[in-house]
Write a protein that holds these residues in place. Structure first.
Motif, short mmCIF file in Angstrom:
data_model
loop_
_atom_site.label_atom_id
_atom_site.label_comp_id
_atom_site.label_asym_id
_atom_site.label_seq_id
_atom_site.Cartn_x
_atom_site.Cartn_y
_atom_site.Cartn_z
N ILE A 1 0.80 -1.09 -0.02
CA ILE A 1 0.02 0.17 -0.12
C ILE A 1 1.00 1.25 -0.08
N TRP A 2 1.18 1.91 -1.06
CA TRP A 2 2.25 2.92 -1.27
C TRP A 2 2.09 4.09 -0.40
N PRO A 3 2.82 4.27 0.63
CA PRO A 3 2.73 5.14 1.68
C PRO A 3 2.75 6.60 1.02
N GLY A 4 1.68 7.33 1.48
CA GLY A 4 1.47 8.62 0.87
C GLY A 4 0.95 8.71 -0.60
N GLY A 5 0.61 7.59 -1.05
CA GLY A 5 0.21 7.43 -2.37
C GLY A 5 1.08 7.42 -3.48
N GLY A 6 2.39 7.67 -3.06
CA GLY A 6 3.74 7.68 -3.99
C GLY A 6 4.00 6.56 -4.51
N PHE A 7 4.42 6.57 -5.74
CA PHE A 7 5.07 5.35 -6.53
C PHE A 7 5.72 5.98 -7.94
N GLY A 8 6.19 5.07 -8.57
CA GLY A 8 7.02 5.35 -9.88
C GLY A 8 7.39 4.02 -10.46
N VAL A 9 7.90 4.10 -11.68
CA VAL A 9 8.65 3.07 -12.35
C VAL A 9 9.58 2.35 -11.57
N ARG A 10 10.41 2.85 -11.05
CA ARG A 10 11.56 2.16 -10.14
C ARG A 10 10.86 1.49 -8.89
N PRO A 11 10.11 2.42 -8.25
CA PRO A 11 9.45 1.75 -7.14
C PRO A 11 8.76 0.29 -7.38
N VAL A 12 8.26 0.42 -8.56
CA VAL A 12 7.07 -0.59 -9.07
C VAL A 12 7.93 -1.77 -9.29
N GLN A 13 9.01 -1.47 -10.05
CA GLN A 13 9.96 -2.72 -10.44
C GLN A 13 10.74 -3.29 -9.04
N SER A 14 11.16 -2.51 -8.40
CA SER A 14 11.74 -2.82 -7.04
C SER A 14 10.82 -3.74 -6.09
N ASN B 1 3.26 1.25 -16.55
CA ASN B 1 3.07 0.20 -17.42
C ASN B 1 2.80 -1.24 -16.66
N ASP B 2 2.39 -1.17 -15.36
CA ASP B 2 2.05 -2.44 -14.73
C ASP B 2 0.75 -2.20 -13.85
N PRO B 3 -0.41 -2.10 -14.46
CA PRO B 3 -1.53 -2.08 -13.84
C PRO B 3 -1.93 -2.59 -12.46
N PRO B 4 -1.52 -3.71 -12.18
CA PRO B 4 -1.63 -4.63 -10.83
C PRO B 4 -0.77 -4.03 -9.55
N MET B 5 0.22 -3.23 -10.08
CA MET B 5 0.78 -2.67 -8.97
C MET B 5 0.66 -1.05 -8.80
#
Length: 386
Positions: free
Chosen positions: A275-288, A331-335
């Motif tokens: 559950i992304w803290p603060g609603g923040g995410f990105g390509v690298r966080p998702v890949q990680s 480019n990764d909807p489930p994440m």
């Protein structure tokens, strides 16, 4: 000349006369044509041969008729609905069309049009709500009752993952209840336990791992975890610093791997969702997150409900909501799954129901062509649809 000699002398004449007389007494035979007799004999013999000659059968294998290649029908476009914001569009994530169609039309899987409404809670107050991320206990009860009256049933995070990835069967109208920010056990027994006891509804506790084994609310939550109706998923370690593409590798590892290890250690089960803290995410966080084994990720963006291979996301920022991140570029909807805010969810219950019904009708209208496509293109490799 004696009498005997006279008789012998006239014997030839007598015989000749007798023959003439005898011939005159016989019927006259017509003149015979030798050529006609020969022709008739040949014809009679040929007819006899034809009657007795065995019928010849061919021993050659007949050549098969040429088989024309089958042309599969065109697949329909992804279902869309006017109920969504114009900038929020359905995104698919299963690239293998044969895999998608087989899971979609397997009779024991979820029926087309099955929808999931993910709802985000932060604080449930006993009295009136005084903050934006707070819902009063009275409004909370109304929301829960309205969901139930509309035919929704609460599910676990793993059930959602199985549905999104393989169309596993879940209630046709499902809801995932998530409460962020590591609440004490008393919060869950006060607010969510009655609905588990009456309807069997579980709830997610977004666990912050900053305090590790020294967390004062850990023992009570461990007890809840053993009871099985509170589902623990990762909500970061430091938590109050959102992850983004500018985050360092060490920070991403600390937040994602740190959460994974902490929850596994104290709750005996690895989380499958961040559950992304603060609603923040990105390509690298998702890949990680993928690297550490997470299967799902939840934002704070209220785009709409979820369906199999169907997640509403935005490809660009909305000028009216500049702080809300666009998920499409990841480019990764489930994440990067959307969630409804608790204070606004009641207003969307009927909308979600209608989206599911519209999708079901749309999919049924294309069932024949999709099954024909599968039969021609997919069945030789993937086998028949169960």
């Amino acid at each position: 000349m004696n009498k005997q000699n006279l008789s012998l002398r006239f014997l030839p004449l007598t015989l000749s006369l007798f023959a003439v007389v005898l011939g005159a007494c016989q019927p006259q035979t017509p003149t015979v044509d030798p050529n006609a007799i020969m022709t008739q004999a040949v014809q009679t013999a040929f007819a006899s041969i034809q009657k007795t000659k065995p019928v010849a059968t061919s021993t050659k294998t007949p050549l098969p008729s040429p088989t024309l290649p089958l042309t599969p029908p065109a697949l329909p476009a992804t279902f869309t609905t006017t109920a969504l914001n114009s900038l929020d569009t359905p995104h698919t994530y299963i690239n293998d069309q044969c895999q998608y169609l087989k899971a979609k039309w397997t009779s024991t899987n979820a029926a087309p049009g099955t929808v999931v409404m993910v709802i985000m809670f932060h604080t449930i107050s006993k009295d009136a709500a005084t903050e934006a991320n707070m819902i009063s206990n009275q409004d909370f009860k109304k929301l829960m009752n309205d969901l139930h009256e509309a035919g929704f049933q609460a599910i676990y995070t793993q059930e959602l993952a199985d549905f999104l990835y393989s169309n596993a069967k879940i209630p046709q109208r499902s809801v995932l209840l998530t409460q962020d920010d590591r609440h004490a056990d008393q919060n869950f027994t006060d607010h969510f336990l009655p609905y588990y006891q009456e309807w069997g509804w579980p709830v997610v506790n977004g666990w912050i791992s900053a305090l590790g084994g020294q967390d004062p609310v850990l023992p009570g939550n461990v007890a809840l975890s053993k009871d099985g109706w509170v589902d623990y998923q990762a909500h970061g370690v430091v938590h109050n610093i959102p992850m983004s593409d500018s985050s360092t590798d060490d920070f991403l590892t600390s937040e994602l791997d740190g959460s994974m290890k902490n929850i596994t250690t104290y709750f005996g089960k690895a989380p499958i969702a961040i559950i992304w803290p603060g609603g923040g995410f990105g390509v690298r966080p998702v890949q990680s997150a993928r690297k550490y084994g997470y299967q799902l990720g939840f934002t704070t963006n209220p785009r709409g409900p979820l369906m199999y291979n169907w997640v509403p996301l935005a490809d660009q920022a909305n000028p009216e909501q500049p702080a809300v991140l666009a998920e499409g570029p990841v480019n990764d909807p489930p994440m990067v799954l959307p969630r409804y805010w608790d204070t606004d969810a009641r207003a969307h219950i009927d909308e979600v129901r209608r989206i599911g019904e519209e999708a079901a009708a749309y999919e049924q209208s294309h069932k024949v062509s999709e099954l024909e496509y599968y039969r021609i293109v997919c069945e030789p490799t993937y086998g028949p649809i169960p």
